[in-house]
Design a protein around this motif. Structure first.
Motif, PDB file in Angstrom:
ATOM      1  N   GLU A 118       1.096  -0.776  -0.395  1.00  0.00           N
ATOM      2  CA  GLU A 118      -0.375   0.257   0.152  1.00  0.00           C
ATOM      3  C   GLU A 118       0.964   0.933   0.375  1.00  0.00           C
ATOM      4  N   TYR A 119       0.834   2.068  -0.916  1.00  0.00           N
ATOM      5  CA  TYR A 119       1.538   3.380  -1.233  1.00  0.00           C
ATOM      6  C   TYR A 119       0.198   5.159  -0.564  1.00  0.00           C
ATOM      7  N   GLU A 120       0.909   5.121   0.364  1.00  0.00           N
ATOM      8  CA  GLU A 120      -0.194   6.956   0.076  1.00  0.00           C
ATOM      9  C   GLU A 120       0.564   7.707   0.649  1.00  0.00           C
ATOM     10  N   PHE A 121       0.619   8.561  -0.225  1.00  0.00           N
ATOM     11  CA  PHE A 121       1.476  10.207  -0.159  1.00  0.00           C
ATOM     12  C   PHE A 121       0.359  11.414   0.035  1.00  0.00           C
ATOM     13  N   ASP A 122       0.883  12.370   0.965  1.00  0.00           N
ATOM     14  CA  ASP A 122       0.705  13.394   0.936  1.00  0.00           C
ATOM     15  C   ASP A 122       1.292  14.308   0.807  1.00  0.00           C
ATOM     16  N   VAL A 123       0.940  15.040  -0.334  1.00  0.00           N
ATOM     17  CA  VAL A 123       1.806  16.176  -0.713  1.00  0.00           C
ATOM     18  C   VAL A 123       1.395  17.484  -0.222  1.00  0.00           C
ATOM     19  N   HIS A 124       2.180  18.644   0.647  1.00  0.00           N
ATOM     20  CA  HIS A 124       1.971  19.314   0.827  1.00  0.00           C
ATOM     21  C   HIS A 124       2.444  20.676   0.200  1.00  0.00           C
ATOM     22  N   LYS A 125       1.305  22.022   0.485  1.00  0.00           N
ATOM     23  CA  LYS A 125       1.792  22.884  -0.070  1.00  0.00           C
ATOM     24  C   LYS A 125       2.997  23.736  -0.089  1.00  0.00           C
ATOM     25  N   ASP A 126       4.090  23.217   1.210  1.00  0.00           N
ATOM     26  CA  ASP A 126       5.272  23.661   1.217  1.00  0.00           C
ATOM     27  C   ASP A 126       6.213  23.114   0.571  1.00  0.00           C
TER      28      ASP A 126
END
Length: 165
Positions: A118-126
């Motif tokens: 399982e792969y989960e990525f949270d791309v942040h605005k910074d």
């Protein structure tokens, strides 16, 4: 328990311990910032952790099925994007033609039905990413860690991660 069964179980445990140590060595060779944590570690043992200024931090654990899970925070999106492009090619998560390094802020996930990873990525605005890659075979996580380490090293050297690819 019968003595021969006890010996067989002890032999299995000794072999499993060697397997765990070899997995830790492979992962820390690919990603040298990973350092073993002393028990109790929280979720499972063995467990490793890392932190580098400007590059992020995180943990890795090896479950009793021989699969690794990494949870990393504040990793530069450009470095992670270069690593993902190197391994999976562009558009793995349908994040656009520029690949993951150009992904908009948001959550991207993928479940591999053939390996159960399982792969989960949270791309942040910074410009950073928090991500979890779970239940991955050791040989696969080592490839991912090596590609990420290479991309981060290119950044440390003042280059653009993945520019050579």
């Amino acid at each position: 328990m019968q003595p021969h069964v006890t010996r067989a179980l002890q032999d299995w445990h000794a072999a499993w311990t060697v397997h765990e140590r070899a997995a830790q060595l492979a992962m820390s060779t690919a990603f040298p910032a990973l350092e073993s944590m002393a028990p109790p570690t929280g979720c499972c043992h063995p467990r490793m952790a890392w932190e580098r200024d400007g590059e992020g931090s995180g943990t890795m654990c090896l479950d009793d099925h021989g699969r690794a899970t990494i949870e990393f925070e504040d990793v530069p999106k450009a470095a992670l994007g270069a690593a993902m492009k190197e391994i999976f090619g562009p558009d793995w998560f349908d994040e656009g033609e520029g690949g993951f390094a150009m992904a908009e802020p948001g959550n991207y996930s993928y479940s591999d039905e053939s390996t159960y990873a399982e792969y989960e990525f949270d791309v942040h605005k910074d410009g950073t990413v928090g991500f979890t890659i779970g239940y991955v075979k050791i040989e696969d996580i080592v490839v991912i860690l090596d590609a990420l380490e290479t991309a981060l090293a290119e950044t440390r050297a003042g280059g653009t991660p993945g520019a050579a690819t």
